[in-house]
Design a protein around this motif. Structure first.
Motif, short mmCIF file in Angstrom:
data_model
loop_
_atom_site.label_atom_id
_atom_site.label_comp_id
_atom_site.label_asym_id
_atom_site.label_seq_id
_atom_site.Cartn_x
_atom_site.Cartn_y
_atom_site.Cartn_z
N CYS A 57 4.29 -3.71 4.91
CA CYS A 57 3.97 -3.89 4.08
C CYS A 57 5.05 -4.32 2.44
O CYS A 57 5.67 -3.15 2.06
CB CYS A 57 3.01 -3.17 3.17
SG CYS A 57 1.88 -3.10 1.82
N SER A 58 4.48 -5.19 1.84
CA SER A 58 5.61 -5.58 0.19
C SER A 58 5.30 -4.30 -1.08
O SER A 58 6.69 -4.55 -1.67
CB SER A 58 5.68 -7.68 0.42
OG SER A 58 3.78 -7.82 -0.70
N ARG A 59 4.31 -4.26 -0.69
CA ARG A 59 3.86 -2.76 -1.17
C ARG A 59 4.07 -1.53 -2.00
O ARG A 59 3.27 -0.81 -2.45
CB ARG A 59 2.58 -3.16 -2.36
CG ARG A 59 2.85 -5.01 -2.74
CD ARG A 59 0.90 -5.34 -2.92
NE ARG A 59 0.46 -4.47 -4.20
CZ ARG A 59 -0.92 -4.77 -4.69
NH1 ARG A 59 -1.37 -4.75 -4.23
NH2 ARG A 59 -0.39 -4.01 -5.96
N PHE A 103 -2.79 3.28 -2.78
CA PHE A 103 -3.58 2.95 -4.21
C PHE A 103 -4.31 3.55 -4.36
O PHE A 103 -4.73 3.06 -5.36
CB PHE A 103 -2.96 1.21 -4.35
CG PHE A 103 -1.97 0.47 -3.27
CD1 PHE A 103 -0.65 0.85 -4.27
CD2 PHE A 103 -1.82 0.24 -2.36
CE1 PHE A 103 -0.10 -0.72 -4.11
CE2 PHE A 103 -1.20 -0.97 -1.98
CZ PHE A 103 0.30 -0.68 -2.27
N GLU A 146 6.62 0.31 -1.72
CA GLU A 146 7.23 1.35 -2.71
C GLU A 146 6.71 1.45 -4.09
O GLU A 146 5.81 2.18 -4.58
CB GLU A 146 8.61 0.45 -3.71
CG GLU A 146 9.18 0.95 -4.50
CD GLU A 146 10.55 -0.01 -5.06
OE1 GLU A 146 10.52 0.77 -6.05
OE2 GLU A 146 10.70 0.06 -4.54
N ALA A 147 5.11 0.49 -4.46
CA ALA A 147 4.04 0.98 -5.38
C ALA A 147 3.49 2.10 -5.55
O ALA A 147 2.85 2.32 -5.48
CB ALA A 147 4.01 -0.38 -5.91
N CYS A 148 3.07 2.12 -3.31
CA CYS A 148 2.22 2.81 -2.88
C CYS A 148 2.68 3.82 -2.57
O CYS A 148 1.55 5.06 -2.68
CB CYS A 148 1.81 1.92 -1.88
SG CYS A 148 0.59 3.26 -0.56
N TYR A 156 -7.64 -2.34 -3.08
CA TYR A 156 -7.13 -1.34 -3.19
C TYR A 156 -7.01 -0.68 -1.53
O TYR A 156 -6.84 0.60 -1.20
CB TYR A 156 -6.74 -0.15 -4.09
CG TYR A 156 -5.61 -0.71 -5.43
CD1 TYR A 156 -4.47 -0.88 -4.92
CD2 TYR A 156 -6.47 -0.51 -6.68
CE1 TYR A 156 -3.62 -1.45 -6.85
CE2 TYR A 156 -5.87 -0.97 -7.61
CZ TYR A 156 -5.28 -1.77 -7.62
OH TYR A 156 -3.95 -2.29 -8.44
N ASN A 166 -5.07 -5.54 3.70
CA ASN A 166 -5.05 -5.36 1.96
C ASN A 166 -6.20 -6.15 1.52
O ASN A 166 -5.98 -7.00 1.67
CB ASN A 166 -3.68 -5.24 2.12
CG ASN A 166 -2.37 -4.54 2.47
OD1 ASN A 166 -3.38 -3.07 2.47
ND2 ASN A 166 -1.21 -4.73 3.17
#
Length: 148
Positions: A13-15, A30, A17-19, A98, A76
């Motif tokens: 998942c490219s996200r 998220f 770090e945010a998750c 999310y 996602n």
């Protein structure tokens, strides 16, 4: 880092770090819900596979021409939550960005369009769209026959 369901979807998942990842968020990326994590926490891998099989059967029982579902993948919401234009011109999104859904993309034979499938414990969505999600149309959005 393996996720709760044992897949490496968090690493892909490219996200991430945010998750924070599946394990860190206890299956609530998220702040949303992940179908696989909830199934695994409730009844283990066997329940997850059973739910997947039920969803495949439900999609195939819809009788939509050229729709034959063999497998479902974790998707996602932010990636598959397309915006649809209703007949009255209103723009709507039917999924939650999310949440993690079970779904797939099925090419329509003889067409440059695909079916997009998404499901959770409450609903089934079948849409049709062109390359890159262009011009999406809702084919079916309904409450599931059975819930987890």
């Amino acid at each position: 880092m393996k996720s709760i369901c044992g897949l490496d979807c968090c690493e892909q998942c490219s996200r991430l770090e945010a998750c924070g990842g599946c394990r860190k968020t206890d299956g609530h990326p998220f702040g949303g819900n992940c179908m696989a994590a909830e199934c695994i926490k409730h009844g283990g891998e066997a329940e997850f596979q059973c739910v997947k099989k039920e969803l495949i059967s439900e999609f195939n029982a819809l009788g939509i021409r050229n729709l034959s579902v063999q497998d479902l993948n974790l998707l996602n919401g932010f990636f598959v939550n397309l915006e649809y234009t209703l007949p009255n011109g209103q723009q709507v999104k039917l999924l939650k960005d999310y949440d993690i859904y079970l779904g797939n993309q099925i090419e329509i034979p003889g067409s440059d369009r695909c079916y997009g499938l998404a499901a959770d414990d409450r609903m089934l969505l079948v849409c049709e769209y062109g390359c890159g999600g262009e011009n999406p149309e809702i084919i079916l959005y309904k409450k599931r026959n059975s819930a987890m």
